[in-house]
Design an enzyme around this catalytic site. Structure first.
Site, PDB file in Angstrom:
ATOM      1  N   SER A 221      18.372 -38.739  16.315  1.00  0.00           N
ATOM      2  CA  SER A 221      17.734 -37.794  17.207  1.00  0.00           C
ATOM      3  C   SER A 221      16.112 -37.642  17.092  1.00  0.00           C
ATOM      4  CB  SER A 221      18.234 -36.078  16.822  1.00  0.00           C
ATOM      5  OG  SER A 221      17.516 -35.732  15.536  1.00  0.00           O
ATOM      6  N   ASP A 222      15.698 -37.015  18.306  1.00  0.00           N
ATOM      7  CA  ASP A 222      14.114 -36.760  18.133  1.00  0.00           C
ATOM      8  C   ASP A 222      14.205 -35.319  17.354  1.00  0.00           C
ATOM      9  OD1 ASP A 222      11.334 -36.651  18.425  1.00  0.00           O
ATOM     10  OD2 ASP A 222      11.396 -36.694  20.522  1.00  0.00           O
ATOM     11  N   TRP A 223      12.864 -35.235  16.833  1.00  0.00           N
ATOM     12  CA  TRP A 223      12.832 -34.110  15.728  1.00  0.00           C
ATOM     13  C   TRP A 223      13.208 -32.819  16.171  1.00  0.00           C
ATOM     14  CZ3 TRP A 223      12.796 -38.444  13.866  1.00  0.00           C
ATOM     15  CH2 TRP A 223      12.626 -38.748  12.692  1.00  0.00           C
TER      16      TRP A 223
END
Length: 819
Positions: A221-223
């Site tokens: 995932s992106d953060w």
């Protein structure tokens, strides 16, 4: 050690722990099994490794937009291999990049991190970068998958993209990079794609990425992009970052007990994490090489020399020996050489243009001309001083840039123009001395209403820490500029394909109504003049093209076509030229651009020399995606093969006939969608868009009659509630004090906090906040009673909110600080 086999012996909770990060930068280490933790770090224009609350010192290479303007696969490979060595020296296993989202609009604040408006250029350069990093034993993370083309409300925006545009424009670059280079990881974007979060989109991840393209690696995932961990696990998200403590571990375990999650889904994701650790193990077990930052700086300079794009030159560049020079503009002393955000490097050795001239024994007259801390304030005294120094010089070199706030992650640009103080300086100095060369540093295309005034203009983009040395060498003629624009430059923002459909509105739907007509594809088909075309760039020498020949003039879709042609340098200086290969089909059943980039080759040619260039095209150069046939299709017909120095400067042409029945049964789009056929994008209606998209944007709005606040809402949507107004005003006040002198940092942090869904504060806090606390906060926002508001004021809810957002603020500051 066989970590993949170990996963089979882990308990369900241990597997659940493995698929969420240990913290912001590390995977979890199951100590009892002997599996190590690995570290990931931001990039890719340098290693931005965090040690505690500080960023280590690293070499800052040119940003992606600058590297793309080199059009040089070799340059990307050299930067990538150098970064791999630095990662190994710092025990970083995965570099979080490259980012290859398409530059749908020049307004995107993160365009400096992306390569191009064209998917072939973006995909090819990304593949070279990925291959070189991973050849050094370090992983990459191809991002942000997919259609993440705006920073405004990026965590809740819903990109509505028709099948053809999605396949041909927004996924094509990822497809090229995945098939050619197999990145170790692919990062799933914040946004929704056609109604479904990318981190929960099984069609995108399982069907396309893994099924069609054969991706073998891990998805991350992106953060703070994970919306629903259980659902995302089922739909193909392997690793959640950053770590959410045990909050999502408990949710995964409960979902399994309740029969809502298959153990197989969890085991598959945990195995992917184990595979990533296994790939990293050889480097982790090898003694770390010694860092050589000076050698890295030399590579940064070499790369930067290939990037600047000469847009105009009436003969004053390169500077001749004995010329009296004035250097104007504070950016000559304090360069804007990188953007703000997660890619921001704590640079090793920044060399400005002024530094470079002095280091070479030249002491030019210098005047700042403007104040970069007050970019919109025209200071007459500074301009007068600059004019006085320019007047007595033979040549004035004037350095300007975008405002810092217009080159930042988390916020979009507010203007395509450089600040008013710099425009006023250009006008005054050029009037005083017409022999003025203007150097522009921006993260994307820039409007230039002043273009007629100077004798020369160069777009430098963000050249990294060796910017001054690279520009000195180009200005003095030691290096011949060879950059080409990786994006079109519009005359005005209104001319762009999506001026009214770019930024995310309150309903969160971003409508890609322009379909495939992005960048030059739109400008050429709609006959909209541009300031500078895609692929444009001048040189100090002259290149001539000749002798185009094809390996065949009649092929089938599965045949490969080889093109051969000559480029000669008829000037007096050696230099590099990028030949661009475009393909077009006039008599098509489907709406198309006039031509599309399909390959390119950059060659260095000595003065008076000549080179034979060979380029190969396969079926991907001729196909389009058919939503009706649900397949990539090559139409029969006579295709135009065009070799150009830019998209608007075609030097050689030929034709090839393709025999194919793949388009049998296709729709006649000239009849079905006449506006798209003619690229009449400005007059596209909702009905027209629904014809190609298959639905109306309003279909994605849900129940608009229920205005209650939920955990899916963001703080910026809650100004109309009493508690929201109180809390948001308090946050603005506090952040305004902290970042009073840093508007770019304020924009990054303010937007990060205000546009994250409330429910994500809990997992982002790493255990500080619970779901129950978020539920209480939601209840507060839904209350309009005086009693509840008194509780807000008396019990210190603003302080509680600050505790909730503290991890977001901390991470944002750490990631973006210029320590």
């Amino acid at each position: 050690m066989d970590y993949i086999e170990i996963v089979k012996h882990m308990s369900l909770r241990e597997q659940a722990r493995l698929v969420t990060g240990a913290d912001f930068w590390h995977t979890w280490a199951p100590v009892k099994y002997g599996m190590p933790s690995i570290m990931v770090s931001d990039g890719p224009n340098g290693l931005r490794k965090m040690e505690g609350s500080k960023t280590i010192t690293s070499v800052c290479f040119p940003s992606a937009v600058a590297l793309a303007s080199s059009w040089d696969r070799g340059v990307l490979a050299r930067v990538g291999s150098t970064l791999a060595e630095d990662c190994k020296a710092n025990r970083v296993s995965v570099l979080l990049g490259p980012g290859i989202n398409i530059k749908r609009s020049p307004l995107c604040g993160r365009n400096f991190e992306y390569y191009s408006e064209d998917p072939v250029l973006a995909g090819e350069l990304a593949a070279s970068f990925i291959e070189s990093v991973q050849a050094g034993g370090v992983g990459t993370s191809l991002k942000h998958f997919a259609a993440n083309n705006t920073e405004t409300r990026r965590m809740v925006s819903n990109s509505l993209v028709d099948d053809r545009a999605l396949r041909e424009i927004y996924l094509r670059g990822f497809e090229i990079a995945v098939k050619k280079a197999q990145p170790w990881t692919v990062m799933l974007a914040y946004n929704k794609l056609n109604g479904t979060y990318c981190s929960e989109n099984s069609w995108l991840v399982e069907n396309v990425l893994r099924g069609e393209w054969g991706f073998k690696g891990l998805t991350v995932s992106d953060w703070m992009a994970t919306n629903d961990r259980v659902k995302s696990l089922h739909e193909g998200l392997d690793l959640e970052m950053p770590g959410s403590g045990y909050a999502n571990v408990r949710k995964i375990a409960k979902a399994f007990r309740d029969g809502k999650l298959d153990a197989e889904d969890l085991t598959i994701a945990a195995t992917k994490v184990a595979e990533l650790v296994s790939k990293s193990e050889p480097v982790l077990k090898t003694p770390a090489p010694k860092r050589d930052l000076d050698a890295g700086h030399d590579v940064a300079r070499m790369a930067a020399e290939q990037c600047p794009v000469l847009l105009k030159n009436n003969g004053i560049l390169p500077i001749k020996a004995g010329t009296k020079i004035a250097i104007i503009g504070e950016r000559a002393e304090k360069p804007l050489y990188q953007g703000y955000g997660s890619s921001q490097i704590n640079s090793y050795k920044v060399v400005s243009v002024l530094d470079a001239f002095k280091a070479n024994g030249i002491q030019p007259n210098y005047a700042p001309g403007y104040d970069i801390k007050k970019p919109e304030e025209v200071k007459t005294a500074l301009i007068n001083d600059a004019v006085a120094k320019a007047t007595v010089a033979d040549v004035a070199l004037l350095f300007v840039s975008a405002a810092e706030v217009d080159a930042t992650e988390g916020a979009d640009r507010t203007s395509l123009e450089i600040p008013k103080s710099q425009v006023a300086l250009i006008e005054a100095v050029c009037k005083a001395n017409p022999n003025t060369a203007v150097f522009v540093a921006s993260g994307s295309s820039t409007l230039m209403p002043w273009l007629d005034l100077p004798s020369a203009v160069m777009q430098t983009y963000f050249l990294g820490e060796a910017c001054g040395e690279a520009l000195y060498n180009i200005i003095m003629g030691k290096v011949n500029p060879s950059g080409k624009l990786p994006e079109s430059y519009p005359i005005s923002f209104a001319d762009t394909p999506c001026p009214e459909n770019y930024q995310t509105p309150k309903d969160n739907n971003v409508i890609y109504k322009e379909s495939i007509y992005v960048g030059y594809r739109y400008y050429e088909k709609a006959n909209v003049p541009v300031l500078f075309p895609f692929g444009y760039g001048l040189s100090y020498t002259k290149f001539d093209y000749s002798g185009l020949s094809l390996s065949s003039t009649s092929i089938t879709p599965e045949d490969k076509l080889t093109l051969t042609f000559n480029i000669s340098n008829s000037g007096a200086m050696g230099g590099a030229e990028t030949a661009q290969v475009y393909v077009g089909l006039k008599d098509s059943l489907v709406y198309r651009a006039k031509k599309e980039l399909k390959n390119f080759a950059k060659v260095y040619i000595p003065a008076g020399g000549s080179e034979t260039v060979t380029v190969e095209l396969d079926r991907s150069a001729f196909e389009y995606y058919s939503p009706k046939l649900k397949a990539w299709v090559v139409e029969p017909g006579e295709y135009d093969i065009m070799i150009g120095a830019s998209s608007a400067d075609i030097r050689l042409t030929a034709k090839v006939n393709i025999t194919s029945n793949e388009a049998d049964g296709e729709i006649d789009y000239m009849v079905a969608t006449p506006k798209y056929w003619n690229a009449d994008i400005k007059n596209i209606t909702e009905d027209d868009f629904a014809d190609i998209f298959g639905a109306y944007p309003s279909d994605y709005l849900g129940d608009t009659s229920d205005d209650r606040v939920t955990g899916d809402k963001c703080l910026d949507e809650l100004w109309d509630t009493k508690a929201g107004k109180k809390i948001n005003s308090f946050l603005e006040f506090v952040l305004g004090i902290i970042f009073e002198d840093d508007p770019a940092m304020y924009a990054v942090i303010y937007n990060s906090i205000m546009t994250i869904p409330l429910k994500r504060f809990a997992p982002a806090s790493g255990g500080i906040a619970s779901d129950a606390m978020i539920d209480g906060l939601v209840h507060l926002f839904n209350s309009n009673s005086i009693l509840e508001m008194l509780k807000v004021m008396v019990t210190g809810i603003p302080g509680t909110v600050l505790n909730l957002i503290e991890p977001v603020v901390r991470d944002t500051i750490e990631k973006r600080s210029r320590c």
